[in-house]
Scaffold this active site. Structure first.
Site, PDB file in Angstrom:
ATOM      1  N   HIS A 221      33.974   4.782  18.882  1.00  0.00           N
ATOM      2  CA  HIS A 221      32.886   4.942  19.845  1.00  0.00           C
ATOM      3  C   HIS A 221      31.652   5.476  19.112  1.00  0.00           C
ATOM      4  O   HIS A 221      31.699   5.696  17.891  1.00  0.00           O
ATOM      5  CB  HIS A 221      33.306   5.805  21.034  1.00  0.00           C
ATOM      6  CG  HIS A 221      33.704   7.214  20.707  1.00  0.00           C
ATOM      7  ND1 HIS A 221      32.883   8.093  20.044  1.00  0.00           N
ATOM      8  CD2 HIS A 221      34.851   7.901  20.957  1.00  0.00           C
ATOM      9  CE1 HIS A 221      33.480   9.262  19.911  1.00  0.00           C
ATOM     10  NE2 HIS A 221      34.696   9.168  20.447  1.00  0.00           N
TER      11      HIS A 221
ATOM     12  N   HIS B 134      31.861   8.494  16.649  1.00  0.00           N
ATOM     13  CA  HIS B 134      32.350   8.196  15.292  1.00  0.00           C
ATOM     14  C   HIS B 134      31.250   7.520  14.474  1.00  0.00           C
ATOM     15  O   HIS B 134      31.047   7.815  13.299  1.00  0.00           O
ATOM     16  CB  HIS B 134      33.564   7.260  15.350  1.00  0.00           C
ATOM     17  CG  HIS B 134      34.672   7.733  16.222  1.00  0.00           C
ATOM     18  ND1 HIS B 134      35.200   6.974  17.236  1.00  0.00           N
ATOM     19  CD2 HIS B 134      35.348   8.916  16.239  1.00  0.00           C
ATOM     20  CE1 HIS B 134      36.165   7.662  17.841  1.00  0.00           C
ATOM     21  NE2 HIS B 134      36.269   8.836  17.259  1.00  0.00           N
TER      22      HIS B 134
ATOM     23  N   CYS C 216      48.137  21.215  20.351  1.00  0.00           N
ATOM     24  CA  CYS C 216      47.400  20.188  21.100  1.00  0.00           C
ATOM     25  C   CYS C 216      47.505  18.870  20.343  1.00  0.00           C
ATOM     26  O   CYS C 216      47.066  18.773  19.191  1.00  0.00           O
ATOM     27  CB  CYS C 216      45.927  20.561  21.268  1.00  0.00           C
ATOM     28  SG  CYS C 216      44.961  19.173  21.924  1.00  0.00           S
TER      29      CYS C 216
ATOM     30  N   CYS D 197      44.048  17.297  19.414  1.00  0.00           N
ATOM     31  CA  CYS D 197      43.443  17.850  18.186  1.00  0.00           C
ATOM     32  C   CYS D 197      44.401  17.749  17.006  1.00  0.00           C
ATOM     33  O   CYS D 197      44.003  17.961  15.874  1.00  0.00           O
ATOM     34  CB  CYS D 197      43.118  19.337  18.339  1.00  0.00           C
ATOM     35  SG  CYS D 197      41.955  19.755  19.621  1.00  0.00           S
TER      36      CYS D 197
ATOM     37  N   CYS E 128      43.840  22.844  26.190  1.00  0.00           N
ATOM     38  CA  CYS E 128      42.960  22.846  25.022  1.00  0.00           C
ATOM     39  C   CYS E 128      41.513  22.793  25.490  1.00  0.00           C
ATOM     40  O   CYS E 128      41.160  22.005  26.362  1.00  0.00           O
ATOM     41  CB  CYS E 128      43.292  21.625  24.164  1.00  0.00           C
ATOM     42  SG  CYS E 128      42.007  21.209  23.000  1.00  0.00           S
TER      43      CYS E 128
ATOM     44  N   HIS F 265      40.070  19.154  24.640  1.00  0.00           N
ATOM     45  CA  HIS F 265      40.592  17.976  25.344  1.00  0.00           C
ATOM     46  C   HIS F 265      40.852  18.199  26.827  1.00  0.00           C
ATOM     47  O   HIS F 265      41.192  17.256  27.541  1.00  0.00           O
ATOM     48  CB  HIS F 265      41.871  17.470  24.651  1.00  0.00           C
ATOM     49  CG  HIS F 265      41.582  16.852  23.317  1.00  0.00           C
ATOM     50  ND1 HIS F 265      41.525  17.583  22.158  1.00  0.00           N
ATOM     51  CD2 HIS F 265      41.265  15.583  22.983  1.00  0.00           C
ATOM     52  CE1 HIS F 265      41.207  16.782  21.150  1.00  0.00           C
ATOM     53  NE2 HIS F 265      41.046  15.572  21.619  1.00  0.00           N
TER      54      HIS F 265
ATOM     55  N   LYS G  66      31.222  16.659  25.479  1.00  0.00           N
ATOM     56  CA  LYS G  66      31.465  15.821  24.309  1.00  0.00           C
ATOM     57  C   LYS G  66      31.924  14.446  24.771  1.00  0.00           C
ATOM     58  O   LYS G  66      32.878  14.332  25.533  1.00  0.00           O
ATOM     59  CB  LYS G  66      32.544  16.461  23.450  1.00  0.00           C
ATOM     60  CG  LYS G  66      32.909  15.644  22.224  1.00  0.00           C
ATOM     61  CD  LYS G  66      33.996  16.327  21.411  1.00  0.00           C
ATOM     62  CE  LYS G  66      34.363  15.500  20.201  1.00  0.00           C
ATOM     63  NZ  LYS G  66      35.784  15.240  20.066  1.00  0.00           N
TER      64      LYS G  66
ATOM     65  N   LYS H  58      36.682   9.079  24.251  1.00  0.00           N
ATOM     66  CA  LYS H  58      37.455   8.008  24.883  1.00  0.00           C
ATOM     67  C   LYS H  58      38.476   8.604  25.861  1.00  0.00           C
ATOM     68  O   LYS H  58      38.683   8.090  26.952  1.00  0.00           O
ATOM     69  CB  LYS H  58      38.182   7.182  23.812  1.00  0.00           C
ATOM     70  CG  LYS H  58      37.327   6.066  23.246  1.00  0.00           C
ATOM     71  CD  LYS H  58      37.367   4.833  24.135  1.00  0.00           C
ATOM     72  CE  LYS H  58      36.323   3.807  23.784  1.00  0.00           C
ATOM     73  NZ  LYS H  58      36.683   2.933  22.686  1.00  0.00           N
TER      74      LYS H  58
HETATM   75  N1  MSP Z   1      41.331  12.386  12.103  1.00  0.00           N
HETATM   76  C1  MSP Z   1      40.541  13.549  12.294  1.00  0.00           C
HETATM   77  C2  MSP Z   1      39.696  13.818  11.072  1.00  0.00           C
HETATM   78  C3  MSP Z   1      40.443  13.967   9.784  1.00  0.00           C
HETATM   79  S1  MSP Z   1      39.396  14.214   8.445  1.00  0.00           S
HETATM   80  C4  MSP Z   1      40.386  14.660   7.202  1.00  0.00           C
HETATM   81  C5  MSP Z   1      39.640  13.377  13.506  1.00  0.00           C
HETATM   82  N2  MSP Z   1      39.406  12.146  13.898  1.00  0.00           N
HETATM   83  S2  MSP Z   1      38.542  11.739  15.156  1.00  0.00           S
HETATM   84  O1  MSP Z   1      38.577  10.314  15.164  1.00  0.00           O
HETATM   85  O2  MSP Z   1      39.032  12.398  16.318  1.00  0.00           O
HETATM   86  O3  MSP Z   1      37.108  12.291  14.963  1.00  0.00           O
HETATM   87  C6  MSP Z   1      36.416  12.018  13.812  1.00  0.00           C
HETATM   88  C7  MSP Z   1      35.000  12.492  13.856  1.00  0.00           C
HETATM   89  O4  MSP Z   1      34.301  11.922  14.949  1.00  0.00           O
HETATM   90  C8  MSP Z   1      34.849  14.002  13.979  1.00  0.00           C
HETATM   91  O5  MSP Z   1      33.913  14.430  13.001  1.00  0.00           O
HETATM   92  C9  MSP Z   1      34.299  14.199  15.346  1.00  0.00           C
HETATM   93  O6  MSP Z   1      33.458  15.295  15.420  1.00  0.00           O
HETATM   94  C10 MSP Z   1      33.504  12.908  15.518  1.00  0.00           C
HETATM   95  N3  MSP Z   1      33.258  12.707  16.924  1.00  0.00           N
HETATM   96  C11 MSP Z   1      34.137  12.353  17.899  1.00  0.00           C
HETATM   97  N4  MSP Z   1      33.491  12.418  19.104  1.00  0.00           N
HETATM   98  C12 MSP Z   1      32.210  12.808  18.905  1.00  0.00           C
HETATM   99  C13 MSP Z   1      31.077  12.929  19.718  1.00  0.00           C
HETATM  100  N5  MSP Z   1      31.124  12.751  21.001  1.00  0.00           N
HETATM  101  N6  MSP Z   1      29.897  13.203  19.108  1.00  0.00           N
HETATM  102  C14 MSP Z   1      29.771  13.301  17.747  1.00  0.00           C
HETATM  103  N7  MSP Z   1      30.818  13.197  16.968  1.00  0.00           N
HETATM  104  C15 MSP Z   1      32.078  13.169  17.521  1.00  0.00           C
HETATM  105  O7  MSP Z   1      39.165  14.372  14.022  1.00  0.00           O
END
Ligand code: MSP
Length: 522
Positions: free
Chosen positions: A23, A26, A132, A135, A149, A152, A305, A308
């Site tokens: 999304h 990411h 969680c 997380c 959490c 979440h 935040k 998905k």
């Molecule tokens: N798999 C772990 C990271 C492991 S790194 C060794 C993870 N994955 S994640 O897919 O959940 O999130 C990855 C990144 O996307 C994180 O930096 C997270 O902050 C970012 N984002 C997810 N949702 C977000 C927003 N709504 N806004 C900005 N970034 C966010 O965590």
């Protein structure tokens, strides 16, 4: 361990969970990483840019089960059908893509863990407490609100297992010392303060294995357990560049030329893992710690935040279909100070698209090429002196460079767009369309058009890292790909040198760079 002299600027994004498709949250992190690494390449540096996917753990395993496929099949499917195509759609120029299910990662994780055990930093114990799955984190009481959490808003599960533990607590004094004496190691300041407060509040040892499911890398000396997904995932930054390889091997040389990472870009929700657990793991192994962990804010929807799991996730394509890829890349870095949360709003994006991209930048370019075609037979007129624009540009470049290198993308883009506004002002003041009415003004007209073309040349180079495809089109329409070479090879150091576009080179009226939104929506 000392760093090699020819060390690359090494930047990483988090590796993303493949429980779902990407999304815009990411994409925000990855685009920021792409812009920063493209900028460093244009500074003439050797660069290594890594992204990838985090494929083990309960979250991915459960999603695969819900979809009736094996975890490996699920990961393969999502990586190939969603994640990799998404990054190429957004024009991300990563040098490598690591998946934690690849053997190159798994064998090095096992070797690293064995090394820590041999060095006496791992012991067996019992973990009892909340976890969680969203997380993938063992939670502390303060992380929960009424048993759920905080991030979440879902109930945690209670875990009670015999696990292997890492002596995290031993590294707390060294970490506190590092962040106190080296503010650049964790940014922005609010993130560093949060990490220091967390460390000062006392940190327990960390359970680094799980025994109740098997989707993970086996603990090398106890194959009934799998390695905790974060311990596995954090190591990707080092395994991807040859961690634990013989120094004389290809991997060992790569490691010497890359490690330590210069910047780990992360969202603020995963700061503790990167600023506490990860450097402690490296310290235990006797390796250099990363130079900087930078935590950016969240994209918010309805004040929360965007995610998905809360059904507020927006796919990048929902936005790029309407605004185009380069406007997407531009908008979030321009609109939200990096390090701060920001609300996504369709209206704000439309407004900025129209005023900054279509009007200020796109129109300037199309007016210039149209006038060169009409008044100069489609060729660049004689080189002119810059009429004050040179001095402005000479101030713009170091300001933009300092801001972008400090991850102040908004400041850097603003500096560049201020120059763009100045050039627009110059064209408006000089009124080349009026000058064109009298052949006696030919020299003055040529000077205005040359100065404008040169300014646009500089703008194209300066905006290339943010909007690679659009600036390439513009570059070609100035004939600069033929006369000056590929835009990606133009350096920041040289961009303010005036008089680069040679007189007589062919200019073509290119496509409209940022079409009006009504037309796009059709
Ligand atoms: N798999 C772990 C990271 C492991 S790194 C060794 C993870 N994955 S994640 O897919 O959940 O999130 C990855 C990144 O996307 C994180 O930096 C997270 O902050 C970012 N984002 C997810 N949702 C977000 C927003 N709504 N806004 C900005 N970034 C966010 O965590």
């Amino acid at each position: 361990m000392s760093s090699a002299e020819n060390k690359s600027f090494y930047l990483t994004t988090p590796i993303y969970y493949v429980n779902d498709a990407p999304h815009i949250g990411h994409a925000y992190t990855t685009v920021a990483g792409d812009v920063l690494t493209r900028w460093h390449r244009q500074r003439g540096e050797s660069v290594w840019f890594l992204t990838g996917t985090d494929e083990h753990g309960q979250k991915v395993m459960n999603t695969a089960a819900q979809n009736g496929v094996s975890p490996q099949d699920w990961c393969d499917r999502l990586v190939e059908a969603e994640w990799k195509p998404n990054w190429s759609h957004l024009n991300i120029a990563n040098d490598d893509f690591i998946r934690t299910t690849e053997p190159r990662h798994m064998v090095r994780v096992q070797a690293f863990m064995q090394d820590l055990k041999d060095k006496g930093f791992i012991y067996s114990g019992k973990y009892e407490g909340p976890y969680c799955i969203g997380c993938e984190e063992f939670k502390l009481p303060g992380d929960l609100i009424e048993g759920s959490c905080r991030i979440h808003s879902r109930p945690v599960e209670m875990v009670s297992e015999e696990n292997w533990f890492f002596k995290l607590s031993e590294f707390v004094p060294a970490l506190i010392e590092r962040y106190r004496s080296n503010p650049g190691a964790c940014e922005p300041e609010s993130a560093r303060n949060e990490v220091l407060a967390f460390l000062e509040g006392g940190v327990s040892d960390l359970s680094i294995s799980r025994s109740t499911f098997d989707w993970g890398i086996p603990v090398p000396w106890d194959t009934n357990q799998v390695i905790y997904v974060w311990f596995d995932a954090l190591l990707n930054y080092a395994t991807a560049v040859g961690l634990m390889d013989d120094p004389n091997s290809q991997g060992g040389k790569k490691f010497a030329n890359t490690w330590p990472a210069d910047v780990h870009l992360v969202g603020k929700d995963i700061l503790r893992f990167h600023a506490v657990i990860w450097p402690a793991m490296l310290m235990a192994a006797g390796l250099d710690v990363p130079r900087k962990v930078f935590a950016h804010g969240w994209l918010l929807v309805g004040g929360e935040k965007m995610s998905k799991s809360k059904l507020t996730g927006i796919a990048p394509k929902d936005i790029t279909d309407h605004f185009g890829v380069d406007a997407f890349r531009y908008y979030f870095l321009r609109a939200i100070p990096f390090g701060t949360d920001g609300s996504f709003s369709w209206e704000d994006m439309s407004a900025r698209y129209t005023s900054e991209l279509a009007n200020d930048f796109g129109n300037l370019a199309s007016r210039l090429t149209a006038m060169i075609e009409k008044y100069c037979g489609g060729v660049i007129p004689a080189v002119s002196d810059g009429a004050g624009l040179v001095e402005y540009l000479e101030k713009t470049v170091p300001a933009a460079d300092a801001a972008i290198c400090a991850l102040d993308f908004q400041g850097g883009i603003n500096a560049i767009m201020d120059f763009c506004k100045r050039v627009n002002g110059y064209v408006t003041e000089q009124e080349p369309w009026v000058l064109a009415k009298d052949p006696a003004n030919k020299a003055a007209l040529d000077a205005v058009l040359y100065n404008t073309a040169e300014s646009i040349r500089a703008l194209a180079v300066l905006l290339h890292s943010v909007m690679p495809a659009t600036t390439e089109i513009l570059w070609a329409s100035l004939g600069a790909d033929v006369t000056l070479g590929p835009i990606g090879e133009q350096t920041i150091a040289k961009v303010a040198e005036w008089g680069q576009l040679p007189a007589g080179s062919k200019v073509t009226k290119g496509a409209v760079l940022f079409p009006r939104l009504e037309e796009k929506a059709l």
